[in-house]
Design an enzyme around this catalytic site. Structure first.
Site, PDB file in Angstrom:
ATOM      1  N   ASP A 103       0.859  -1.172   0.000  1.00 24.56           N
ATOM      2  CA  ASP A 103       0.000   0.000   0.000  1.00 24.56           C
ATOM      3  C   ASP A 103       0.906   1.236   0.000  1.00 24.56           C
ATOM      4  O   ASP A 103       2.136   1.114  -0.004  1.00 24.56           O
ATOM      5  CB  ASP A 103      -0.962  -0.017   1.189  1.00 24.56           C
ATOM      6  CG  ASP A 103      -0.242   0.111   2.515  1.00 24.56           C
ATOM      7  OD1 ASP A 103       0.989   0.276   2.521  1.00 24.56           O
ATOM      8  OD2 ASP A 103      -0.916   0.041   3.553  1.00 24.56           O
ATOM      9  N   ASP A 147      -8.085  -7.350   0.269  1.00 21.27           N
ATOM     10  CA  ASP A 147      -7.127  -7.597   1.351  1.00 21.27           C
ATOM     11  C   ASP A 147      -7.773  -7.180   2.647  1.00 21.27           C
ATOM     12  O   ASP A 147      -8.657  -6.303   2.659  1.00 21.27           O
ATOM     13  CB  ASP A 147      -5.854  -6.756   1.188  1.00 21.27           C
ATOM     14  CG  ASP A 147      -6.069  -5.345   1.712  1.00 21.27           C
ATOM     15  OD1 ASP A 147      -6.716  -4.561   0.997  1.00 21.27           O
ATOM     16  OD2 ASP A 147      -5.647  -5.037   2.841  1.00 21.27           O
ATOM     17  N   CYS A 172     -13.159 -28.432   7.146  1.00 18.04           N
ATOM     18  CA  CYS A 172     -11.885 -27.827   6.754  1.00 18.04           C
ATOM     19  C   CYS A 172     -10.762 -28.864   6.769  1.00 18.04           C
ATOM     20  O   CYS A 172     -10.730 -29.738   7.633  1.00 18.04           O
ATOM     21  CB  CYS A 172     -11.565 -26.694   7.723  1.00 18.04           C
ATOM     22  SG  CYS A 172     -10.002 -25.870   7.393  1.00 18.04           S
ATOM     23  N   CYS A 183      -7.412 -27.863   6.754  1.00 19.19           N
ATOM     24  CA  CYS A 183      -6.167 -27.148   7.049  1.00 19.19           C
ATOM     25  C   CYS A 183      -5.361 -27.912   8.085  1.00 19.19           C
ATOM     26  O   CYS A 183      -5.849 -28.850   8.720  1.00 19.19           O
ATOM     27  CB  CYS A 183      -6.457 -25.721   7.544  1.00 19.19           C
ATOM     28  SG  CYS A 183      -6.891 -25.603   9.293  1.00 19.19           S
ATOM     29  N   CYS A 237      -7.011 -28.051  11.545  1.00 23.04           N
ATOM     30  CA  CYS A 237      -8.185 -28.919  11.629  1.00 23.04           C
ATOM     31  C   CYS A 237      -7.839 -30.398  11.453  1.00 23.04           C
ATOM     32  O   CYS A 237      -8.535 -31.269  11.968  1.00 23.04           O
ATOM     33  CB  CYS A 237      -9.241 -28.478  10.617  1.00 23.04           C
ATOM     34  SG  CYS A 237     -10.032 -26.924  11.112  1.00 23.04           S
ATOM     35  N   HIS A 257      -5.697 -21.488  10.233  1.00 18.78           N
ATOM     36  CA  HIS A 257      -7.059 -21.880   9.873  1.00 18.78           C
ATOM     37  C   HIS A 257      -7.808 -20.764   9.150  1.00 18.78           C
ATOM     38  O   HIS A 257      -8.423 -20.993   8.099  1.00 18.78           O
ATOM     39  CB  HIS A 257      -7.851 -22.308  11.104  1.00 18.78           C
ATOM     40  CG  HIS A 257      -9.296 -22.508  10.800  1.00 18.78           C
ATOM     41  ND1 HIS A 257      -9.772 -23.637  10.169  1.00 18.78           N
ATOM     42  CD2 HIS A 257     -10.362 -21.680  10.943  1.00 18.78           C
ATOM     43  CE1 HIS A 257     -11.075 -23.506   9.968  1.00 18.78           C
ATOM     44  NE2 HIS A 257     -11.462 -22.325  10.425  1.00 18.78           N
TER      45      HIS A 257
END
Lengths: 373, 373
Positions: A93, A267, A305, A307, A310, A336
């Site tokens: 940015d 974002d 999930c 991930c 998880c 996660h």
């Protein structure tokens, strides 16, 4: 001016677009959610873990890196990619959002913004030229123009004045940037909640033929209905052949609403920030791991999930980590939440390809519980 | 009583031993340094990362897990291995060290120790039977007997009394433990800085024919020379065919000194704790990443190290992470310090096999700068 950045839209489903940005650091499948690494690190995550979950671009902050460790140091280190061990895309940015958030610590003039550091109170000045210089030193793939993200509420006169100055600043950014062909400069539309000013802003920045455009000044405290109304009006005013980026948006509902209206990039610090406060994004809505009902819950954060967190840990374990003050709690919840949003965006891209975006949105909302806001 | 634990010494080089412990959770090459995961997590590390650097056993703390989240909860979760996602060996201490550290918050009787929780002030009692019960619920591969780690300095009468009570507690631990064949119970030698009491302790605990023994009550504030003098006297009093564990020791110099005298196992929070304070263990001694001279130092923490942190990050980056309050600093420094000690122990094992332990020690000290203490 576009450097090596290319963009193509491969498919449309309503206004939703399935596209691809390519830079020298590789492809970015859109619509995309960009994890935030404010100070040259995605908090609590190794870059390899961010890559493994599929992230192709992260965002980093000019304001923070300028103040600490300094952009010249990062230039000496070989640029931000090498410094932070991230070999995919980086968007930086302009620092505008942060300096305008400093309130009494900053002062706006035509030249730029003078401000005091939140770290040590030292005095600095950010200008369009300086913002480009810093981002050039950082070596990001996409740099953002220096703008004023005006507050909400604000009257028409203030926003008109602010938006026109932002347009003049963009011209100065473009001039300052002409020598850095490898980095793409994106312009930012402002105009607050006033459609006439949004229109004027869009026309003025589009004339500069930049490689991408973002919509700034939304999701700054206004009611959701107003935000969506302005967004409805905004998106089509930006060039269809360029990527469109809605800044600072990162809750599941806003991502769906943005994609539906033709946004390609997003974002937000939301998924990483709430993780450190014990909150998980799940397919059934938000989950507060501090809640006593998870004390002996040996199921994963989100049964749907896959991930790392998880696959290997229970809610009971993560709750214990949080209560015990172990960094592992933030590490697992951050993993996660980012995985959740990145996977959701992947599913959204697939849904657009299959021309069933609205269907997928409906399915998602039915479980998730509708809008967060 | 030994459960499935076996131990063999494959090679000796002076008193230094190259051995192997095997349990149902796999082998442990000795001499070994055990990383500490106090609250069911090695701080700032994923278990896979701890495995990747070669750790075959970690230590976890009975006192902490008993108070939070509770051993019954961990039993419900399927035991500590599953709960914390660690499928190699776990050694649990007995909680003795922590409750004795509570000072005025605890009271010793023949029955055990009554104490107040450091978390919420609630009242509890740890006894030999309770310590075994908790460790049985946790399902550690090696459990430690409940002992008093006496303070330094303390007079002969106090240490005699304390040591004999610890011996009586060990007998009660053995009785309480008889039904848990899969978990090995280790006895602990006490006796303070008094060789006659160390001798008596060693004889009494050796009579119980346990699968392993540790030396407690050293490195508790006494001068280094005294510590090494007592250690010289202690080690050979323990059965040569059983693993010998020097508790709470984890700086490079003490590890060398311990191995030289025939110690097989070590643990300490040192590498993980100092990491969170910005300190790195390197082959050239300690390095304080907060030091201003590292601000633009783009070399790795330790040029001779091949850990993740040293392969990918500069001192300048890690310093920035530390100054900026990013967890990444602790993540990288912890990774490095554990890797450093584990690699050092691997080199020590190789040196013993090659019958050049003292030579390796001399080489290491020449660079490292001798003793820390």
């Amino acid at each position: 001016m576009s450097g090596s950045l290319t963009f193509q839209v491969m498919k449309k489903d309503g206004a939703a677009r399935r596209g691809r940005i390519v830079t020298k650091h590789g492809p970015i499948e859109t619509p995309v959610f960009m994890p935030v690494g404010t100070q040259a690190a995605v908090k609590c995550m190794r870059p390899e873990q961010v890559k493994e979950m599929g992230a192709q671009i992260i965002l980093s902050n000019t304001y923070h890196l300028y103040l600490r460790p300094g952009h010249e140091l990062i230039r000496e280190a070989g640029g931000l990619h090498r410094y932070m061990n991230w070999d995919r895309n980086i968007l930086t940015d302009s620092g505008g959002f942060q300096v305008f958030s400093l309130g009494k610590l900053r002062k706006i003039t035509e030249e730029g913004v003078s401000f005091q550091s939140h770290i040590d109170g030292s005095r600095h000045m950010l200008t369009p030229e300086k913002a480009v210089e810093i981002q050039t030193a950082l070596g990001s793939d996409i740099m953002m123009a220096f703008d004023e993200c005006a507050p909400y509420p604000a009257d028409h006169a203030y926003i008109e004045d602010s938006m026109r100055r932002t347009c003049r600043w963009l011209e100065r950014c473009k001039t300052a940037h002409h020598h850095t062909e490898e980095q793409a400069l994106f312009g930012i539309m402002q105009g607050g909640m006033y459609k006439d000013l949004r229109k004027e802003s869009a026309e003025r920045i589009s004339d500069l033929d930049l490689p991408g455009y973002s919509i700034g000044g939304l999701s700054v405290g206004e009611p959701k209905e107003l935000m969506l109304d302005i967004l409805d009006d905004c998106v089509d005013r930006l060039p269809a052949e360029k990527p469109r980026y809605l800044m600072g948006v990162g809750t599941p509902d806003y991502l769906f609403e943005g994609v539906e209206r033709g946004i390609d990039m997003f974002d937000c610090v939301e998924p990483t920030r709430i993780a450190r406060h014990g909150l998980a994004m799940t397919s059934h809505g938000r989950l507060n791991i501090k809640n006593a009902r998870f004390e002996r819950d040996f199921s994963p954060l989100d049964p749907e999930c896959d991930c790392y967190a998880c696959r290997h840990y229970s809610r009971a374990y993560i709750r214990h980590m949080f209560k015990a003050g172990e960094m592992m709690a933030a590490m697992l919840l951050t993993e996660h939440n980012l995985h959740f949003l990145i996977t959701m965006m992947k599913n959204i891209r697939q849904a657009i390809e299959d021309e069933r975006f609205l269907e997928y949105k409906k399915e998602f909302y039915a479980k998730y519980g509708g809008l967060d806001a």
